[in-house]
Design a protein around this motif. Structure first.
Motif, PDB file in Angstrom:
ATOM      1  N   ILE A   1     -24.008  15.298 -58.924  1.00  0.00           N
ATOM      2  CA  ILE A   1     -24.923  14.763 -57.908  1.00  0.00           C
ATOM      3  C   ILE A   1     -24.371  13.436 -57.395  1.00  0.00           C
ATOM      4  CG2 ILE A   1     -27.289  14.064 -57.413  1.00  0.00           C
ATOM      5  CD1 ILE A   1     -28.160  15.691 -59.843  1.00  0.00           C
ATOM      6  N   THR A   2     -23.892  12.601 -58.328  1.00  0.00           N
ATOM      7  CA  THR A   2     -23.381  11.287 -57.930  1.00  0.00           C
ATOM      8  C   THR A   2     -22.160  11.442 -57.017  1.00  0.00           C
ATOM      9  OG1 THR A   2     -24.115  10.547 -60.106  1.00  0.00           O
ATOM     10  CG2 THR A   2     -22.817   8.994 -58.824  1.00  0.00           C
ATOM     11  N   ASP A   3     -21.268  12.365 -57.337  1.00  0.00           N
ATOM     12  CA  ASP A   3     -20.090  12.595 -56.486  1.00  0.00           C
ATOM     13  C   ASP A   3     -20.518  12.972 -55.074  1.00  0.00           C
ATOM     14  OD1 ASP A   3     -18.490  12.117 -58.616  1.00  0.00           O
ATOM     15  OD2 ASP A   3     -18.034  14.238 -59.043  1.00  0.00           O
ATOM     16  N   TYR A   4     -21.488  13.872 -55.008  1.00  0.00           N
ATOM     17  CA  TYR A   4     -21.961  14.351 -53.719  1.00  0.00           C
ATOM     18  C   TYR A   4     -22.532  13.195 -52.885  1.00  0.00           C
ATOM     19  CZ  TYR A   4     -24.701  17.097 -50.383  1.00  0.00           C
ATOM     20  OH  TYR A   4     -25.240  17.624 -49.233  1.00  0.00           O
ATOM     21  N   VAL A   5     -23.357  12.374 -53.554  1.00  0.00           N
ATOM     22  CA  VAL A   5     -23.998  11.268 -52.847  1.00  0.00           C
ATOM     23  C   VAL A   5     -22.956  10.208 -52.468  1.00  0.00           C
ATOM     24  CG1 VAL A   5     -25.605   9.360 -53.136  1.00  0.00           C
ATOM     25  CG2 VAL A   5     -26.251  11.632 -53.928  1.00  0.00           C
ATOM     26  N   ARG A   6     -22.015   9.954 -53.370  1.00  0.00           N
ATOM     27  CA  ARG A   6     -20.993   8.943 -53.098  1.00  0.00           C
ATOM     28  C   ARG A   6     -20.228   9.291 -51.837  1.00  0.00           C
ATOM     29  NH1 ARG A   6     -17.912   9.749 -57.013  1.00  0.00           N
ATOM     30  NH2 ARG A   6     -18.920   8.490 -58.611  1.00  0.00           N
ATOM     31  N   GLN A   7     -19.891  10.561 -51.720  1.00  0.00           N
ATOM     32  CA  GLN A   7     -19.134  10.992 -50.557  1.00  0.00           C
ATOM     33  C   GLN A   7     -19.943  10.779 -49.273  1.00  0.00           C
ATOM     34  OE1 GLN A   7     -17.747  14.997 -50.817  1.00  0.00           O
ATOM     35  NE2 GLN A   7     -16.767  14.905 -48.799  1.00  0.00           N
ATOM     36  N   LYS A   8     -21.224  11.100 -49.370  1.00  0.00           N
ATOM     37  CA  LYS A   8     -22.105  10.948 -48.221  1.00  0.00           C
ATOM     38  C   LYS A   8     -22.207   9.486 -47.764  1.00  0.00           C
ATOM     39  CE  LYS A   8     -26.583  12.868 -47.244  1.00  0.00           C
ATOM     40  NZ  LYS A   8     -27.461  13.999 -47.502  1.00  0.00           N
ATOM     41  N   ILE A   9     -22.424   8.589 -48.717  1.00  0.00           N
ATOM     42  CA  ILE A   9     -22.599   7.191 -48.296  1.00  0.00           C
ATOM     43  C   ILE A   9     -21.269   6.576 -47.888  1.00  0.00           C
ATOM     44  CG2 ILE A   9     -24.761   6.710 -49.513  1.00  0.00           C
ATOM     45  CD1 ILE A   9     -23.255   5.409 -51.728  1.00  0.00           C
ATOM     46  N   THR A  10     -20.175   7.090 -48.431  1.00  0.00           N
ATOM     47  CA  THR A  10     -18.874   6.571 -48.011  1.00  0.00           C
ATOM     48  C   THR A  10     -18.629   6.963 -46.555  1.00  0.00           C
ATOM     49  OG1 THR A  10     -18.159   6.981 -50.277  1.00  0.00           O
ATOM     50  CG2 THR A  10     -16.456   6.378 -48.717  1.00  0.00           C
ATOM     51  N   GLU A  11     -19.029   8.194 -46.201  1.00  0.00           N
ATOM     52  CA  GLU A  11     -18.892   8.630 -44.804  1.00  0.00           C
ATOM     53  C   GLU A  11     -19.760   7.792 -43.867  1.00  0.00           C
ATOM     54  OE1 GLU A  11     -19.824  12.805 -44.918  1.00  0.00           O
ATOM     55  OE2 GLU A  11     -17.902  13.267 -45.884  1.00  0.00           O
ATOM     56  N   ASN A  12     -20.979   7.479 -44.321  1.00  0.00           N
ATOM     57  CA  ASN A  12     -21.903   6.704 -43.480  1.00  0.00           C
ATOM     58  C   ASN A  12     -21.452   5.270 -43.270  1.00  0.00           C
ATOM     59  OD1 ASN A  12     -23.447   8.973 -43.445  1.00  0.00           O
ATOM     60  ND2 ASN A  12     -25.133   8.145 -44.654  1.00  0.00           N
ATOM     61  N   GLN A  13     -20.672   4.754 -44.241  1.00  0.00           N
ATOM     62  CA  GLN A  13     -20.062   3.421 -44.125  1.00  0.00           C
ATOM     63  C   GLN A  13     -21.033   2.263 -43.936  1.00  0.00           C
ATOM     64  OE1 GLN A  13     -16.998   3.561 -41.135  1.00  0.00           O
ATOM     65  NE2 GLN A  13     -15.492   4.267 -42.612  1.00  0.00           N
ATOM     66  N   VAL A  14     -22.236   2.354 -44.473  1.00  0.00           N
ATOM     67  CA  VAL A  14     -23.128   1.191 -44.360  1.00  0.00           C
ATOM     68  C   VAL A  14     -23.167   0.395 -45.665  1.00  0.00           C
ATOM     69  CG1 VAL A  14     -24.691   1.903 -42.521  1.00  0.00           C
ATOM     70  CG2 VAL A  14     -25.098   2.695 -44.849  1.00  0.00           C
ATOM     71  N   VAL A  15     -22.662   0.984 -46.718  1.00  0.00           N
ATOM     72  CA  VAL A  15     -22.722   0.321 -48.013  1.00  0.00           C
ATOM     73  C   VAL A  15     -21.396  -0.371 -48.289  1.00  0.00           C
ATOM     74  CG1 VAL A  15     -23.070   0.672 -50.480  1.00  0.00           C
ATOM     75  CG2 VAL A  15     -24.334   2.056 -48.835  1.00  0.00           C
ATOM     76  N   ASP A  16     -21.460  -1.622 -48.714  1.00  0.00           N
ATOM     77  CA  ASP A  16     -20.255  -2.365 -49.091  1.00  0.00           C
ATOM     78  C   ASP A  16     -19.480  -1.613 -50.157  1.00  0.00           C
ATOM     79  OD1 ASP A  16     -20.845  -4.391 -47.447  1.00  0.00           O
ATOM     80  OD2 ASP A  16     -21.364  -5.855 -49.016  1.00  0.00           O
TER      81      ASP A  16
END
Ligand code: ARG
Length: 585
Positions: free
Chosen positions: A408-423
């Protein structure tokens, strides 16, 4: 603080009485026609039946009693005899402003707090944690937190399975692999090594190997049985090995539960109940409630009112071994002595329902637990895969917890990395928080007793009825508050001028209703349903209101106060569900 709906109900009941009608018919509910009104009362209809008068006439008589009443902006009697109410904006404003400064937002805590033991988690030592234990941990943690929020003393006990055959299997397997170890030398009198002769990964391999072997190798199975027996009778070397297994496994368990943000107050297990068994059996025999059946000692628990057969509770098998039920009864002896609880609540798969029925009946019959102490089993459904069968790995094995969380964490990490809003530096922690929200909300938003389908894409979506959606709403509010910059004055809330502001305030007043439902029925899903509604109202308000661009400072402060209260209520609620929000996502 009295609930908003109760305030209204009480006022309307008084009006019924003043109109010469039964007060209890003045019960008010949230409107099921929000296009017409906010609250409604249908009591004039049954009143009319009793009084043989037209319902509309009675509704009008009640409405007349409520004209000019401060809590209502509008009171209407409509055909055939409904009473429709709309809350007064200033009255609503005052209520919400009070909520903002009351402890627990005005929620009424338990008048006489109880001591409650919550038995959850229930992992089996040395066997890897799997998704079967996941629900117990998630639901149990939430139920525990909700109980505490209402002011009770709640003791969370992990109740490890640490005394069964799995221990003998591990010991015997080790015996075969390393016969030279001092633990197996029955004449050894020296000190055993402080270091365990295995690591956690070895241990995790040893158990399945031994378990598989015992199924094909009868002789090995018998020796594992003997090893279990020797351990249980206290043979020194076996006890020393057991200590090693326990230390290494609990360390690993702790790590896993920490990751899940699940925390137990006591780490007791089946082994801790063992000393209580012999005296307990003696007492039960002396009471004359134990009978012998085919060499086994049992307690008959069938009751005349039963419509189905309830088999006797087996305490001792014909070979002298005690069972799961024996341990659970002895654990109740220990809990009564150590914690003096008002209630003991167990969380396991609902397939254990009969076991707990037998244990509870025996506990009553033997007087171990008096009638004044509540015993409850919360049996939950199965987490299934998309195929509708109990959740498995892609290869078809039982999914291990660590791996599930990892995926689950891998999936979410990829998503937020794509969105690029998180430092970059916050990605890991943010991914963890979102993953927890996805997993826990995905579970808790269902009624505990129901089976549900684990669907990663759906659970982790940022829109829809999901944990990440709730987090997203909180993050959005935090961002407004940050941009606002100034301190929030909780009292700055103004009477609502728009439908969106009023709806948000009305939903806020329902916090206590949502929580009470969750508390009374051990149903965290009621909190999920509430915060989903609250998040929806908050997003609509945010969408329709220019908050940061508002030139009128008093109005702006009012909006900000409303947003901040919403954030606090949401964050309190998700904490009760067992997860938390990141700063950005
Ligand atoms: N270890 C058990 C299992 O894996 C759960 C224990 C639940 N608690 C109890 N007191 N029986 O099924």
């Amino acid at each position: 603080m009295e609930k908003f709906i109760d305030l209204i109900s009480r006022r309307v009941s008084d009006a019924f009485a003043a109109a010469g009608l039964p007060a209890d018919l003045g019960k008010v509910t949230v409107s099921n026609r929000p296009d017409l009104c906010e609250y409604q009362c249908n009591g004039a209809m049954p009143a009319a039946k009793q009084a043989h008068r037209p319902p509309l006439e009675l509704a009008e008589a009640v409405a007349a009693q409520l004209r000019g009443e401060a809590m209502f902006a509008r009171v209407e009697a409509v055909r055939p005899g409904f009473l429709n109410f709309t809350a007064d904006p200033a009255y609503l404003r005052d209520y919400v402003a009070r909520m903002a400064v009351e402890p627990a937002y005005g929620l009424e805590r338990e008048a006489s707090p109880k001591t409650v033991v919550v038995d959850y988690g229930g992992p089996n030592v040395a066997k890897p944690l799997h998704v079967g234990h996941l629900r117990s941990a998630i639901i149990g943690e939430s139920v525990k937190r909700i109980g505490r929020y209402f002011g009770n003393k709640v003791i969370g006990d992990i109740h490890m399975g640490d005394w069964g055959l799995q221990m003998g299997l591990i010991i015997e397997e080790l015996h075969e692999r390393r016969p030279e170890l001092p633990y197996f030398d029955l004449d050894f009198t020296g000190d055993y090594p402080a270091e365990a002769p295995f690591t956690i990964s070895e241990l995790e391999e040893i158990y399945p190997t031994a378990s598989a072997k015992s199924k094909v190798d009868e002789d090995f199975a018998r020796r594992a049985h003997d090893a279990t027996y020797l351990l249980q009778t206290g043979v020194r070397g076996y006890k020393a090995l057991w200590d090693h297994i326990m230390r290494i496994s609990t360390e690993d368990l702790r790590k896993n539960y920490d990751k899940l943000d699940v925390h137990f107050d006591v780490w007791l297990g089946e082994s801790d109940a063992q000393p209580y068994i012999p005296p307990m059996l003696e007492r039960m025999k002396a009471q004359g409630i134990v009978t012998e059946s085919e060499g086994a000692l049992v307690v008959d628990v069938q009751q005349p009112t039963d419509t189905k057969e309830v088999p006797p509770c087996i305490l001792v098998k014909s070979d002298g071994a005690t069972l799961y039920a024996t341990t659970d009864l002895a654990t109740l002896v220990q809990r009564m002595e150590d914690f003096k609880p008002d209630k003991v609540l167990y969380l396991t798969d609902k397939r254990q329902a009969l076991h707990f029925e037998q244990v509870f009946r025996t506990a009553r019959k033997s007087g171990i637990v008096p009638e004044t102490v509540e015993l409850q089993h919360l049996g939950f459904g199965t987490m299934n895969g998309k195929d509708g069968k109990p959740f498995k790995t892609r290869e078809g094995g039982v999914m291990r917890l660590e791996r599930l969380i990892g995926e689950i964490t891998d999936y979410v990490r990829q998503k937020i990395t794509e969105n690029q809003v998180v430092d970059q530096t916050a990605v890991e922690e943010t991914a963890r928080l979102i993953a927890m929200a996805a997993l826990k909300y995905g579970d808790l938003s269902n009624q505990p007793t129901k089976d549900y389908v684990f669907d990663l894409e759906r659970f982790a979506a940022f829109e829809g009825n999901t944990g990440p959606y709730i987090l997203y709403t909180i993050v959005r509010i935090k961002s407004i508050l940050n941009k606002y910059g100034a301190a929030v004055d909780a009292q700055a809330v103004l009477p609502p001028e728009t439908k969106e502001a009023k709806d948000l305030m009305l939903v806020l007043t329902r916090f206590a209703d949502g929580l009470q439902a969750a508390y009374q029925d051990n149903a965290p899903n009621a909190i999920c349903a509430y915060i989903y509604e609250l998040a929806g109202a908050a997003n609509k308000f945010y969408h329709e209101t220019r908050i940061l661009a508002e030139p009128d400072q008093a109005k702006q402060a009012g909006y900000v106060a409303l947003m901040d209260l919403t954030r606090r209520v949401l964050e309190t609620s998700i904490d009760l569900l067992g997860f938390a929000a990141p700063e950005r996502m």
